[in-house]
Design a protein around this motif. Structure first.
Motif, PDB file in Angstrom:
ATOM      1  N   HIS A  69      60.042  22.999  24.953  1.00  0.00           N
ATOM      2  CA  HIS A  69      60.572  24.311  25.338  1.00  0.00           C
ATOM      3  C   HIS A  69      62.087  24.283  25.165  1.00  0.00           C
ATOM      4  O   HIS A  69      62.726  23.308  25.559  1.00  0.00           O
ATOM      5  N   HIS A  78      49.635  26.537  27.487  1.00  0.00           N
ATOM      6  CA  HIS A  78      49.358  25.492  28.480  1.00  0.00           C
ATOM      7  C   HIS A  78      48.005  25.852  29.072  1.00  0.00           C
ATOM      8  O   HIS A  78      47.917  26.650  30.012  1.00  0.00           O
ATOM      9  N   ASP A  89      51.644  31.522  25.438  1.00  0.00           N
ATOM     10  CA  ASP A  89      52.164  30.709  26.540  1.00  0.00           C
ATOM     11  C   ASP A  89      51.068  30.532  27.590  1.00  0.00           C
ATOM     12  O   ASP A  89      50.003  31.147  27.521  1.00  0.00           O
ATOM     13  N   HIS A 123      59.897  29.488  22.801  1.00  0.00           N
ATOM     14  CA  HIS A 123      60.778  30.498  23.412  1.00  0.00           C
ATOM     15  C   HIS A 123      62.004  30.858  22.578  1.00  0.00           C
ATOM     16  O   HIS A 123      62.077  31.940  22.025  1.00  0.00           O
ATOM     17  N   HIS A 133      51.918  28.347  20.984  1.00  0.00           N
ATOM     18  CA  HIS A 133      52.378  27.754  22.250  1.00  0.00           C
ATOM     19  C   HIS A 133      51.435  28.133  23.391  1.00  0.00           C
ATOM     20  O   HIS A 133      51.084  29.306  23.548  1.00  0.00           O
TER      21      HIS A 133
HETATM   22 ZN   LIG Z   1      55.430  27.028  27.799  1.00  0.00          ZN
END
Ligand SMILES: [Zn+2]
Length: 453
Positions: A235, A71, A323, A272, A69
């Motif tokens: 998410h 970004h 993340d 998450h 995961h």
């Molecule tokens: Zn995220």
């Protein structure tokens, strides 16, 4: 790729932790083309002609780490709302993110991907869900960066269609219309998705979260992904604010909502998964739904501690994710292994998550989340040659157990191979210059923060 760029490689004298099967103190790995052809004790029996021989003395060989995961664009937007909850951080970040363009994404992705490669990651996903109009091709910009750095890449075409005026959290200016989202997502799949064994690029479909996406977009995204045989990601169950939002809008908790709309299954992995009920944990295992655990981000935002031991005991796939750097500020995958262990142990005692379990989450667990456990995640003949060779000499020699040394102490890899291609050699990135990648990240940050809102 020519043989010159990818010669056969023989690693010898390394402590090998293959993740599947017994560990081998003082073993060899033989790599031909993009595949592992042999793993075993002692020296290699047969060395391919022209092979590069690597002395792995003082090193631990593991599967390359798999980041489940991320970004990447957030490299350009770190340090925002440093003491905020998830919703406070998002509300402060949205107006900054709204200014991004393809140049920002390219620079941020170059820095973020170089950072991952330099710290032992061979496969990463990315979840990109903001596409401001008239700012160039943001999805293509990150794919171009991944090709240059050389990581195996699973970009998710993300989306948001529920602006504030419709009861969502993001401002209306950064959401898209549902039909344009689905058309752009289908274009991205057709243009980039490679379903073949050994693919360097696979696309997933990823509406952002229950509080930024309509139910219709969730359902139509799942239909689109399943009609093309690509995976689904979003998410879920990250914070208690999200629980409140889901109860108010849907009358149920987040995972029950996903279950109701057909969003649990072996083709789904979810970021998450902090606040799960016992029934949710069972449903993850029954449906084969994957969880991408992001402990640093959950800690940074004070979201809570995910139920990782329970998910593992139930048999659900669990991977690790760094993340976005916006909520975890430059953590590494090895750092996530350590943080995952410490968070679980602080809560449940020292047996809650072992070093070897943490390594499995960071390799095979991530591969399962991405549907690639037949190709990556372990060191076995026939699998892709995605290998990290960690230096455990110097200071780290003080720890006898190499897997404990990696998981507790961390260290940058001496060598990193992706599909047999060398990305890191002698601790240095070879595909791109680390210094230039760092500068690209800083330039992206300056461009984003200097842009007129
Ligand atoms: Zn995220």
């Amino acid at each position: 790729m020519t043989d010159r760029e990818r010669p056969s490689v023989v690693i010898e004298n390394a402590y090998i932790a293959p993740v599947a099967g017994a560990e081998i103190p003082g073993g060899h790995i033989v790599i031909e083309g993009d595949r592992i052809v042999a793993v075993g004790p002692g020296r290699a029996d047969a060395v391919p002609a022209g092979a590069v021989r690597v002395d792995g003395s003082g090193c631990l060989a593991t599967p390359g780490l798999v980041n489940a995961h991320h970004h990447l664009y957030q490299w350009a937007a770190q340090g925002i709302a440093p003491d905020g909850t998830l919703f406070e951080w998002l509300i402060a970040s949205y107006p900054v993110w709204a200014r991004m363009d393809a140049e920002v994404v390219h620079g941020a992705a170059t820095a973020g991907l170089a950072w991952l490669a330099a710290s032992g990651c061979t496969t990463t996903t990315d979840h990109h869900y903001i596409f401001p109009k008239g700012r160039g091709d943001l999805f293509d910009a990150e794919i171009e960066a991944a090709r240059a750095v050389g990581l195996r890449f699973h970009p998710c075409r993300g989306s948001m269609d529920l602006g504030r005026s419709k009861g969502g959290l993001p401002p209306d200016e950064i959401v898209e219309e549902i039909d344009e989202i689905l058309a752009a997502t289908e274009d991205a799949i057709r243009k980039y998705h490679d379903p073949s064994f050994g693919a360097m690029l696979r696309v997933a479909v990823a509406p952002c979260s229950p509080f930024s996406v309509s139910g219709e977009l969730m359902v139509r995204s799942a239909e689109l992904a399943r009609s093309h045989g690509v995976r689904l990601h979003t998410h879920i169950a990250e914070s208690l604010d999200e629980d409140d939002h889901c109860k108010e809008r849907f009358g149920v908790l987040p995972v029950e909502y996903l279950d109701r709309i057909g969003w649990l299954g072996p083709d789904v992995w979810l970021a998450h998964c902090v606040h799960l009920t016992d029934k949710d944990v069972r449903r993850f295992a029954e449906t084969g739904t994957g969880a991408a655990h992001c402990p640093s981000s959950n800690g940074r935002l004070g979201s809570g501690v995910a139920r990782v031991p329970e998910l593992l005991r139930a048999g659900a796939p669990v991977g690790l994710g760094v993340d976005g750097a916006g909520s975890s500020e430059m953590t590494t995958m090895a750092g996530e292994m350590r943080t995952a262990m410490l968070m679980q142990r602080a809560r449940h005692g020292p047996h809650a998550l072992t070093a070897r379990q943490a390594l499995e989450l960071a390799t095979l667990g991530g591969a399962r989340c991405l549907g690639r456990e037949a190709e990556i995640g372990t060191l076995e003949p026939g699998k892709l040659a995605d290998v990290a060779l960690w230096r455990l000499d110097g200071f780290l020699t003080a720890i006898d157990d190499p897997v404990v040394a990696l998981a507790y102490g961390g260290s940058p890899p001496a060598r990193l191979l992706v599909g047999g291609r060398t990305l890191v050699e002698d601790g240095e990135l070879r595909t791109v210059s680390a210094a230039e990648a760092a500068r690209a990240g800083v330039a992206a940050h300056r461009r984003l923060t200097a842009a007129t809102p």
